[in-house]
Design a protein around this motif. Structure first.
Motif, PDB file in Angstrom:
ATOM      1  N   GLY A  21      35.184  30.055  23.532  1.00  0.00           N
ATOM      2  CA  GLY A  21      33.994  30.805  23.933  1.00  0.00           C
ATOM      3  C   GLY A  21      34.137  31.441  25.301  1.00  0.00           C
ATOM      4  N   LEU A  22      35.379  31.756  25.674  1.00  0.00           N
ATOM      5  CA  LEU A  22      35.668  32.313  26.991  1.00  0.00           C
ATOM      6  C   LEU A  22      36.289  33.691  26.855  1.00  0.00           C
ATOM      7  CD1 LEU A  22      37.383  29.110  28.447  1.00  0.00           C
ATOM      8  CD2 LEU A  22      35.005  29.811  28.778  1.00  0.00           C
ATOM      9  N   GLU A  23      36.379  34.372  27.984  1.00  0.00           N
ATOM     10  CA  GLU A  23      37.021  35.678  28.051  1.00  0.00           C
ATOM     11  C   GLU A  23      38.014  35.663  29.211  1.00  0.00           C
ATOM     12  OE1 GLU A  23      34.556  38.780  29.758  1.00  0.00           O
ATOM     13  OE2 GLU A  23      35.398  40.198  28.324  1.00  0.00           O
ATOM     14  N   VAL A  24      39.204  36.188  28.985  1.00  0.00           N
ATOM     15  CA  VAL A  24      40.177  36.340  30.068  1.00  0.00           C
ATOM     16  C   VAL A  24      39.835  37.633  30.790  1.00  0.00           C
ATOM     17  CG1 VAL A  24      42.609  36.661  30.664  1.00  0.00           C
ATOM     18  CG2 VAL A  24      41.975  35.092  28.820  1.00  0.00           C
ATOM     19  N   THR A  25      39.564  37.540  32.090  1.00  0.00           N
ATOM     20  CA  THR A  25      39.176  38.728  32.854  1.00  0.00           C
ATOM     21  C   THR A  25      40.317  39.306  33.680  1.00  0.00           C
ATOM     22  OG1 THR A  25      38.361  37.401  34.702  1.00  0.00           O
ATOM     23  CG2 THR A  25      36.766  38.008  32.987  1.00  0.00           C
ATOM     24  N   ASP A  26      41.340  38.494  33.972  1.00  0.00           N
ATOM     25  CA  ASP A  26      42.454  38.990  34.774  1.00  0.00           C
ATOM     26  C   ASP A  26      43.610  38.011  34.672  1.00  0.00           C
ATOM     27  OD1 ASP A  26      43.001  39.845  38.292  1.00  0.00           O
ATOM     28  OD2 ASP A  26      43.788  40.755  36.467  1.00  0.00           O
ATOM     29  N   ILE A  84      45.197  32.991  36.151  1.00  0.00           N
ATOM     30  CA  ILE A  84      44.407  33.565  35.070  1.00  0.00           C
ATOM     31  C   ILE A  84      42.941  33.339  35.385  1.00  0.00           C
ATOM     32  CG2 ILE A  84      43.877  33.475  32.613  1.00  0.00           C
ATOM     33  CD1 ILE A  84      46.749  32.797  32.125  1.00  0.00           C
ATOM     34  N   ASP A  85      42.166  34.410  35.361  1.00  0.00           N
ATOM     35  CA  ASP A  85      40.730  34.330  35.605  1.00  0.00           C
ATOM     36  C   ASP A  85      40.011  34.378  34.263  1.00  0.00           C
ATOM     37  OD1 ASP A  85      40.973  36.487  38.506  1.00  0.00           O
ATOM     38  OD2 ASP A  85      41.200  34.328  38.338  1.00  0.00           O
ATOM     39  N   ILE A  86      39.049  33.480  34.092  1.00  0.00           N
ATOM     40  CA  ILE A  86      38.288  33.408  32.844  1.00  0.00           C
ATOM     41  C   ILE A  86      36.798  33.462  33.127  1.00  0.00           C
ATOM     42  CG2 ILE A  86      40.065  32.107  31.612  1.00  0.00           C
ATOM     43  CD1 ILE A  86      38.227  29.596  32.079  1.00  0.00           C
ATOM     44  N   ARG A  87      36.032  33.767  32.080  1.00  0.00           N
ATOM     45  CA  ARG A  87      34.570  33.787  32.195  1.00  0.00           C
ATOM     46  C   ARG A  87      33.993  33.235  30.897  1.00  0.00           C
ATOM     47  NH1 ARG A  87      32.775  39.306  33.630  1.00  0.00           N
ATOM     48  NH2 ARG A  87      33.603  39.790  31.605  1.00  0.00           N
ATOM     49  N   ASN A  88      32.982  32.377  31.025  1.00  0.00           N
ATOM     50  CA  ASN A  88      32.258  31.866  29.867  1.00  0.00           C
ATOM     51  C   ASN A  88      31.283  32.946  29.424  1.00  0.00           C
ATOM     52  OD1 ASN A  88      30.237  30.539  28.215  1.00  0.00           O
ATOM     53  ND2 ASN A  88      31.140  28.612  28.902  1.00  0.00           N
ATOM     54  N   LEU A  89      31.293  33.274  28.146  1.00  0.00           N
ATOM     55  CA  LEU A  89      30.459  34.365  27.645  1.00  0.00           C
ATOM     56  C   LEU A  89      29.003  33.959  27.420  1.00  0.00           C
ATOM     57  CD1 LEU A  89      33.025  35.829  25.105  1.00  0.00           C
ATOM     58  CD2 LEU A  89      32.438  36.712  27.371  1.00  0.00           C
ATOM     59  N   GLN A  90      28.722  32.654  27.376  1.00  0.00           N
ATOM     60  CA  GLN A  90      27.374  32.180  27.062  1.00  0.00           C
ATOM     61  C   GLN A  90      26.607  31.643  28.269  1.00  0.00           C
ATOM     62  OE1 GLN A  90      26.286  32.727  23.941  1.00  0.00           O
ATOM     63  NE2 GLN A  90      28.302  33.606  23.588  1.00  0.00           N
ATOM     64  N   GLN A  91      27.322  31.179  29.280  1.00  0.00           N
ATOM     65  CA  GLN A  91      26.675  30.542  30.435  1.00  0.00           C
ATOM     66  C   GLN A  91      27.592  30.658  31.640  1.00  0.00           C
ATOM     67  OE1 GLN A  91      26.196  26.602  28.915  1.00  0.00           O
ATOM     68  NE2 GLN A  91      28.350  26.104  29.020  1.00  0.00           N
ATOM     69  N   GLU A 127      47.320  28.587  37.725  1.00  0.00           N
ATOM     70  CA  GLU A 127      45.993  28.493  38.327  1.00  0.00           C
ATOM     71  C   GLU A 127      45.010  29.181  37.395  1.00  0.00           C
ATOM     72  OE1 GLU A 127      47.314  28.797  43.031  1.00  0.00           O
ATOM     73  OE2 GLU A 127      46.011  30.321  42.173  1.00  0.00           O
ATOM     74  N   VAL A 128      43.976  28.458  37.011  1.00  0.00           N
ATOM     75  CA  VAL A 128      42.916  29.027  36.182  1.00  0.00           C
ATOM     76  C   VAL A 128      41.653  29.002  37.020  1.00  0.00           C
ATOM     77  CG1 VAL A 128      41.561  28.782  34.078  1.00  0.00           C
ATOM     78  CG2 VAL A 128      44.002  28.237  34.054  1.00  0.00           C
ATOM     79  N   SER A 129      41.015  30.144  37.134  1.00  0.00           N
ATOM     80  CA  SER A 129      39.824  30.198  37.973  1.00  0.00           C
ATOM     81  C   SER A 129      38.796  31.141  37.380  1.00  0.00           C
ATOM     82  CB  SER A 129      40.191  30.625  39.395  1.00  0.00           C
ATOM     83  OG  SER A 129      40.728  31.923  39.391  1.00  0.00           O
ATOM     84  N   SER A 130      37.666  31.179  38.035  1.00  0.00           N
ATOM     85  CA  SER A 130      36.563  32.029  37.628  1.00  0.00           C
ATOM     86  C   SER A 130      35.867  32.522  38.882  1.00  0.00           C
ATOM     87  CB  SER A 130      35.586  31.220  36.788  1.00  0.00           C
ATOM     88  OG  SER A 130      34.350  31.871  36.707  1.00  0.00           O
ATOM     89  N   PRO A 131      35.297  33.697  38.825  1.00  0.00           N
ATOM     90  CA  PRO A 131      34.549  34.170  39.988  1.00  0.00           C
ATOM     91  C   PRO A 131      33.403  33.239  40.365  1.00  0.00           C
ATOM     92  CG  PRO A 131      34.828  35.927  38.385  1.00  0.00           C
ATOM     93  CD  PRO A 131      35.340  34.669  37.761  1.00  0.00           C
ATOM     94  N   GLY A 132      32.943  32.413  39.418  1.00  0.00           N
ATOM     95  CA  GLY A 132      31.819  31.528  39.680  1.00  0.00           C
ATOM     96  C   GLY A 132      32.177  30.200  40.316  1.00  0.00           C
ATOM     97  N   ILE A 133      33.454  29.925  40.501  1.00  0.00           N
ATOM     98  CA  ILE A 133      33.864  28.637  41.052  1.00  0.00           C
ATOM     99  C   ILE A 133      34.183  28.793  42.529  1.00  0.00           C
ATOM    100  CG2 ILE A 133      35.662  26.870  41.012  1.00  0.00           C
ATOM    101  CD1 ILE A 133      35.882  27.264  38.067  1.00  0.00           C
ATOM    102  N   SER A 134      33.622  27.914  43.320  1.00  0.00           N
ATOM    103  CA  SER A 134      33.941  27.912  44.743  1.00  0.00           C
ATOM    104  C   SER A 134      35.382  27.445  44.917  1.00  0.00           C
ATOM    105  CB  SER A 134      33.003  26.954  45.479  1.00  0.00           C
ATOM    106  OG  SER A 134      33.468  26.742  46.793  1.00  0.00           O
ATOM    107  N   PRO A 135      36.095  28.040  45.853  1.00  0.00           N
ATOM    108  CA  PRO A 135      37.462  27.585  46.081  1.00  0.00           C
ATOM    109  C   PRO A 135      37.530  26.225  46.790  1.00  0.00           C
ATOM    110  CG  PRO A 135      36.892  29.289  47.652  1.00  0.00           C
ATOM    111  CD  PRO A 135      35.735  29.173  46.695  1.00  0.00           C
TER     112      PRO A 135
END
Length: 151
Positions: free
Chosen positions: A21-26, A40-47, A78-86
């Motif tokens: 249920g995720l999307e690879v953004t970068d 790899i940057d990911i984003r949850n599509l539902q929340q 490294e897997v991250s998301s724009p929503g996660i604090s470093p």
């Protein structure tokens, strides 16, 4: 300039992300670092994207990447998301990012050093533990630590 392996990495990563249920953004492969870093940057599509999302994707993707042999030498994933604090602060952060590369800085030097980079091994009431070049290093909490994921 995009590294030539990135299209193959994305082709491998996208179905795994979709199943979760995720999307690879970068995706970026930084070969100028030693060892090279595949981010790899990911984003949850539902929340909001959670640490659990990053961990689930990381475990599934890493297994597939190892089987594929797309990257022949040692690397850091490294897997991250724009929503996660470093910055790692909670016990959950330290559990979720165990084994990940982190940078630890201290307000006060410890054994002549105020910055360390290594693989996070854990944290207890006394110290943060890193694996640096195969050796476990304990950095006491009393020196005022900040722990973050590398840029």
């Amino acid at each position: 300039m995009t590294h030539p392996v990135i299209p193959d990495i994305l082709a491998l990563a996208q179905p795994i992300a979709e199943d979760l249920g995720l999307e690879v953004t970068d995706a970026v492969f930084q070969t100028n670092k030693r060892p090279p870093v595949l981010r790899i940057d990911i984003r949850n599509l539902q929340q909001d994207t959670s640490l659990n999302d990053c961990e689930a994707f990381s475990r599934s993707f890493e297994a597939q990447l190892e089987e594929s042999s797309l990257i022949a030498s040692a690397y850091v994933l490294e897997v991250s998301s724009p929503g996660i604090s470093p910055y790692l602060a909670t016990e959950r952060d330290f559990i979720a990012f165990k084994g990940f590369e982190v940078v630890v800085t201290s307000d006060n030097p410890h054994q002549g050093q105020s910055q360390w980079q290594g693989s996070l091994q854990g944290r207890d009431g006394e110290a943060v533990y890193l694996s640096i070049r195969g050796r476990t290093v304990a950095i006491p909490l009393t020196v005022g630590l900040t722990v973050r994921l590398p840029h």
